[in-house]
Design a protein around this motif. Structure first.
Motif, PDB file in Angstrom:
ATOM      1  N   SER A 295      50.260  43.718  40.769  1.00 47.37           N
ATOM      2  CA  SER A 295      49.977  44.542  41.864  1.00 47.37           C
ATOM      3  C   SER A 295      49.755  43.867  43.103  1.00 47.37           C
ATOM      4  O   SER A 295      48.948  42.919  43.151  1.00 47.37           O
ATOM      5  CB  SER A 295      48.481  45.148  41.233  1.00 47.37           C
ATOM      6  OG  SER A 295      47.935  45.901  42.532  1.00 47.37           O
ATOM      7  N   LEU A 296      50.233  44.375  44.153  1.00 50.98           N
ATOM      8  CA  LEU A 296      50.387  43.532  45.361  1.00 50.98           C
ATOM      9  C   LEU A 296      49.823  44.400  46.400  1.00 50.98           C
ATOM     10  O   LEU A 296      50.188  44.251  47.607  1.00 50.98           O
ATOM     11  CB  LEU A 296      51.809  43.071  45.712  1.00 50.98           C
ATOM     12  CG  LEU A 296      52.587  42.465  44.424  1.00 50.98           C
ATOM     13  CD1 LEU A 296      53.932  42.050  44.956  1.00 50.98           C
ATOM     14  CD2 LEU A 296      51.866  41.011  44.418  1.00 50.98           C
ATOM     15  N   THR A 297      48.613  45.255  46.108  1.00 53.45           N
ATOM     16  CA  THR A 297      48.248  46.229  47.216  1.00 53.45           C
ATOM     17  C   THR A 297      47.151  45.335  47.968  1.00 53.45           C
ATOM     18  O   THR A 297      46.896  45.940  49.157  1.00 53.45           O
ATOM     19  CB  THR A 297      47.559  47.135  46.370  1.00 53.45           C
ATOM     20  OG1 THR A 297      46.577  46.719  45.749  1.00 53.45           O
ATOM     21  CG2 THR A 297      48.423  48.086  45.746  1.00 53.45           C
ATOM     22  N   SER A 298      46.465  44.179  47.697  1.00 49.35           N
ATOM     23  CA  SER A 298      45.670  43.580  48.518  1.00 49.35           C
ATOM     24  C   SER A 298      46.068  42.227  48.707  1.00 49.35           C
ATOM     25  O   SER A 298      46.897  41.560  48.343  1.00 49.35           O
ATOM     26  CB  SER A 298      44.325  43.727  47.833  1.00 49.35           C
ATOM     27  OG  SER A 298      44.283  42.569  46.702  1.00 49.35           O
ATOM     28  N   VAL A 299      45.271  41.764  50.034  1.00 51.52           N
ATOM     29  CA  VAL A 299      45.735  40.310  50.319  1.00 51.52           C
ATOM     30  C   VAL A 299      45.608  39.278  49.140  1.00 51.52           C
ATOM     31  O   VAL A 299      46.114  38.547  48.818  1.00 51.52           O
ATOM     32  CB  VAL A 299      44.971  39.722  51.520  1.00 51.52           C
ATOM     33  CG1 VAL A 299      45.086  38.459  51.855  1.00 51.52           C
ATOM     34  CG2 VAL A 299      45.548  40.597  52.837  1.00 51.52           C
ATOM     35  N   ASP A 300      44.262  39.585  48.319  1.00 49.42           N
ATOM     36  CA  ASP A 300      43.836  38.563  47.362  1.00 49.42           C
ATOM     37  C   ASP A 300      44.909  38.719  46.209  1.00 49.42           C
ATOM     38  O   ASP A 300      45.059  37.839  45.581  1.00 49.42           O
ATOM     39  CB  ASP A 300      42.561  38.846  46.671  1.00 49.42           C
ATOM     40  CG  ASP A 300      41.276  38.229  47.814  1.00 49.42           C
ATOM     41  OD1 ASP A 300      41.504  37.484  48.258  1.00 49.42           O
ATOM     42  OD2 ASP A 300      40.078  38.779  47.488  1.00 49.42           O
ATOM     43  N   GLU A 301      45.462  39.818  45.817  1.00 45.62           N
ATOM     44  CA  GLU A 301      46.182  40.076  44.651  1.00 45.62           C
ATOM     45  C   GLU A 301      47.694  39.300  45.334  1.00 45.62           C
ATOM     46  O   GLU A 301      48.387  38.475  44.434  1.00 45.62           O
ATOM     47  CB  GLU A 301      46.678  41.532  44.632  1.00 45.62           C
ATOM     48  CG  GLU A 301      45.563  41.999  43.922  1.00 45.62           C
ATOM     49  CD  GLU A 301      45.689  43.625  43.697  1.00 45.62           C
ATOM     50  OE1 GLU A 301      45.371  44.349  42.708  1.00 45.62           O
ATOM     51  OE2 GLU A 301      46.525  44.276  44.566  1.00 45.62           O
ATOM     52  N   GLN A 302      48.129  39.305  46.497  1.00 49.70           N
ATOM     53  CA  GLN A 302      49.182  38.688  46.976  1.00 49.70           C
ATOM     54  C   GLN A 302      49.167  36.917  46.952  1.00 49.70           C
ATOM     55  O   GLN A 302      49.944  36.416  46.593  1.00 49.70           O
ATOM     56  CB  GLN A 302      49.686  39.341  48.310  1.00 49.70           C
ATOM     57  CG  GLN A 302      50.028  40.579  48.408  1.00 49.70           C
ATOM     58  CD  GLN A 302      50.972  41.049  49.335  1.00 49.70           C
ATOM     59  OE1 GLN A 302      51.510  40.204  50.048  1.00 49.70           O
ATOM     60  NE2 GLN A 302      51.293  42.336  49.522  1.00 49.70           N
ATOM     61  N   LEU A 303      47.833  36.623  47.307  1.00 49.55           N
ATOM     62  CA  LEU A 303      47.433  35.357  47.346  1.00 49.55           C
ATOM     63  C   LEU A 303      47.563  34.951  45.892  1.00 49.55           C
ATOM     64  O   LEU A 303      47.933  33.726  45.489  1.00 49.55           O
ATOM     65  CB  LEU A 303      46.144  34.968  47.812  1.00 49.55           C
ATOM     66  CG  LEU A 303      46.217  35.098  49.352  1.00 49.55           C
ATOM     67  CD1 LEU A 303      44.697  35.022  49.697  1.00 49.55           C
ATOM     68  CD2 LEU A 303      46.799  34.078  49.881  1.00 49.55           C
ATOM     69  N   ASP A 304      47.064  35.565  44.673  1.00 51.19           N
ATOM     70  CA  ASP A 304      47.123  35.378  43.464  1.00 51.19           C
ATOM     71  C   ASP A 304      48.693  34.961  42.951  1.00 51.19           C
ATOM     72  O   ASP A 304      49.157  34.162  42.458  1.00 51.19           O
ATOM     73  CB  ASP A 304      46.682  36.287  42.436  1.00 51.19           C
ATOM     74  CG  ASP A 304      44.950  36.258  42.396  1.00 51.19           C
ATOM     75  OD1 ASP A 304      44.341  35.123  43.047  1.00 51.19           O
ATOM     76  OD2 ASP A 304      44.420  37.247  42.105  1.00 51.19           O
ATOM     77  N   ALA A 305      49.381  36.225  43.381  1.00 49.28           N
ATOM     78  CA  ALA A 305      50.922  36.097  42.942  1.00 49.28           C
ATOM     79  C   ALA A 305      51.507  34.686  43.735  1.00 49.28           C
ATOM     80  O   ALA A 305      52.336  33.962  43.115  1.00 49.28           O
ATOM     81  CB  ALA A 305      51.643  37.211  43.570  1.00 49.28           C
ATOM     82  N   LEU A 306      51.182  34.536  44.863  1.00 54.94           N
ATOM     83  CA  LEU A 306      51.674  33.198  45.523  1.00 54.94           C
ATOM     84  C   LEU A 306      51.278  31.908  44.907  1.00 54.94           C
ATOM     85  O   LEU A 306      52.181  31.072  44.785  1.00 54.94           O
ATOM     86  CB  LEU A 306      51.293  33.091  47.144  1.00 54.94           C
ATOM     87  CG  LEU A 306      51.843  31.993  47.979  1.00 54.94           C
ATOM     88  CD1 LEU A 306      53.364  32.157  48.093  1.00 54.94           C
ATOM     89  CD2 LEU A 306      51.255  32.141  49.291  1.00 54.94           C
ATOM     90  N   TRP A 307      50.022  31.939  44.408  1.00 50.05           N
ATOM     91  CA  TRP A 307      49.721  30.851  43.680  1.00 50.05           C
ATOM     92  C   TRP A 307      50.595  30.541  42.609  1.00 50.05           C
ATOM     93  O   TRP A 307      51.014  29.361  42.164  1.00 50.05           O
ATOM     94  CB  TRP A 307      48.278  30.744  43.506  1.00 50.05           C
ATOM     95  CG  TRP A 307      47.626  29.401  43.202  1.00 50.05           C
ATOM     96  CD1 TRP A 307      46.481  29.072  42.186  1.00 50.05           C
ATOM     97  CD2 TRP A 307      47.694  28.135  44.264  1.00 50.05           C
ATOM     98  NE1 TRP A 307      46.283  27.851  42.361  1.00 50.05           N
ATOM     99  CE2 TRP A 307      46.845  27.161  43.401  1.00 50.05           C
ATOM    100  CE3 TRP A 307      48.031  27.907  45.380  1.00 50.05           C
ATOM    101  CZ2 TRP A 307      46.576  26.080  43.892  1.00 50.05           C
ATOM    102  CZ3 TRP A 307      48.076  26.626  45.705  1.00 50.05           C
ATOM    103  CH2 TRP A 307      47.210  25.783  45.036  1.00 50.05           C
ATOM    104  N   ALA A 308      50.717  31.547  41.878  1.00 48.70           N
ATOM    105  CA  ALA A 308      51.608  31.478  40.442  1.00 48.70           C
ATOM    106  C   ALA A 308      52.935  31.251  41.037  1.00 48.70           C
ATOM    107  O   ALA A 308      53.596  30.199  40.280  1.00 48.70           O
ATOM    108  CB  ALA A 308      51.525  33.075  39.820  1.00 48.70           C
ATOM    109  N   ILE A 309      53.679  31.667  41.998  1.00 49.97           N
ATOM    110  CA  ILE A 309      54.925  31.288  42.295  1.00 49.97           C
ATOM    111  C   ILE A 309      55.258  29.872  42.823  1.00 49.97           C
ATOM    112  O   ILE A 309      56.057  29.434  42.245  1.00 49.97           O
ATOM    113  CB  ILE A 309      55.607  32.217  43.509  1.00 49.97           C
ATOM    114  CG1 ILE A 309      55.506  33.694  43.058  1.00 49.97           C
ATOM    115  CG2 ILE A 309      56.547  31.881  44.339  1.00 49.97           C
ATOM    116  CD1 ILE A 309      55.508  34.532  44.420  1.00 49.97           C
ATOM    117  N   VAL A 310      54.331  29.594  43.308  1.00 53.93           N
ATOM    118  CA  VAL A 310      54.359  27.981  43.711  1.00 53.93           C
ATOM    119  C   VAL A 310      54.240  27.017  42.741  1.00 53.93           C
ATOM    120  O   VAL A 310      54.743  25.870  42.948  1.00 53.93           O
ATOM    121  CB  VAL A 310      53.319  27.608  44.994  1.00 53.93           C
ATOM    122  CG1 VAL A 310      53.750  28.557  46.339  1.00 53.93           C
ATOM    123  CG2 VAL A 310      52.040  27.551  44.945  1.00 53.93           C
TER     124      VAL A 310
END
Length: 332
Positions: A295-310
């Motif tokens: 789920s990418l609806t919030s900034v925090d969720e997108q930061l979690d996703a980015l931390w997983a990606i990197v």
């Protein structure tokens, strides 16, 4: 649940792009700083910007509602002045190619300030000058060509402002370097160690974390002095820079802004199939591409996703994460 900052006795902040942008405070910065002080965390402010004195920085922070004393601010002119004291004769002639703030710091430690290469300075010190003139660059180059040592406050190519990015001290230094291509410059500011070493010594701390918005100065600077770092998205660098970061420019943790220091540490876990999870986000490899399920609806969720990606792109620099990063539309 513990806060990220609970693992440290102190926090050192870059200023431009982290605490303020030009004349304006970064949103949530004053409140987060007040909370950190209430928790008893030692706070220091570190700036590569050589165009302004520490007193001017203190005054701006106070105007923004941020508690600050003179001893809380360490500037690159202060750090280069101390380095030059260790490496040059007392009272030596020094030519300045920079703003008044740099001149004042060099004079304060006892050097004799000169303005022309004909006065035979033993050193030239260069720092960001918002009113830089071409004759000043020429004069500095002539001194260096005649044997003067070359010192620099910092090498930031650009810096963020409330109106956008502008050329920094590094751009001015590169202009001079074209005239003296074989000259070596000694630098105090991040990512070189002297500025952060000066700050740690002044604060008398043992477990600091450094907060910055640039990977090539702030995060690499922390790496070079062996301390942890926290990367924020309120300034120069963003998600694509982070995904492609070289090892010495990879932060310990990330947050949207400095209020993330007061939140729990963002944790990523690698599963048996090689995928990585962080919060409710999952990053995995399909072919040579990184895919994200979240789920990418919030900034925090997108930061979690980015931390997983990197975690994946740092382990294998050949992976293509472009599509996954494009989905993180709340992050620059």
């Amino acid at each position: 649940m513990s806060r990220f900052i609970d693992a440290y006795d102190s926090v050192m902040f870059d200023l431009d792009g982290v605490v303020y942008l030009g004349p304006n405070a970064v949103p949530h910065a004053p409140e987060a700083l007040a909370q950190l002080r209430e928790l008893g965390v030692k706070v220091g402010f570190v700036t590569n910007n050589a165009g302004r004195s520490a007193d001017v920085v203190v005054a701006q922070l106070k105007d923004l509602g941020i508690e600050c004393r003179g001893e809380d601010v360490v500037t690159s002119p202060q750090a280069i002045a101390q380095l030059m004291v260790r490496e040059l004769p007392a009272g030596a002639k020094v030519q300045i190619c920079g703003a008044q703030a740099l001149t004042d710091e060099i004079a304060a430690v006892g050097f004799t300030i000169v303005t022309d290469f004909r006065e035979e300075p033993v050193a030239v010190v260069q720092g960001y000058d918002p009113n830089l003139s071409w004759p000043s660059l020429d004069n500095a180059g002539w001194a260096i060509q005649r044997g003067a040592r070359w010192f620099g406050t910092n090498t930031d190519i650009s810096r963020p402002t409330h109106l956008g990015m502008v050329a920094g001290a590094g751009a001015q230094i590169e202009a001079l370097h074209t005239a003296v291509p074989d000259a070596q410059i000694t630098v105090a500011g991040k990512p070189y160690p002297p500025l952060l070493q000066e700050t740690i010594a002044r604060m008398k701390v043992t477990s600091p974390v450094f907060v910055g918005d640039r990977l090539d100065t702030d995060i690499e600077g922390a790496h070079n002095v062996g301390i942890d770092s926290f990367f924020v998205f309120t300034g120069a660098h963003g998600k694509k820079d982070l995904a492609g970061a070289i090892p010495q420019q990879r932060p310990t943790a990330i947050g949207w802004d400095i209020s993330g220091l007061l939140a729990p540490r963002r944790q990523a876990s690698t599963l048996e199939d090689g995928s990585v999870t962080c919060g409710n986000a999952r990053a995995e490899i399909s072919g040579r591409a990184v895919q994200i399920t979240a789920s990418l609806t919030s900034v925090d969720e997108q930061l979690d996703a980015l931390w997983a990606i990197v975690q994946l792109t740092w382990a294998d620099e050949t992976l293509d994460a472009a599509h996954a990063l494009d989905q993180l539309d709340k992050l620059h």
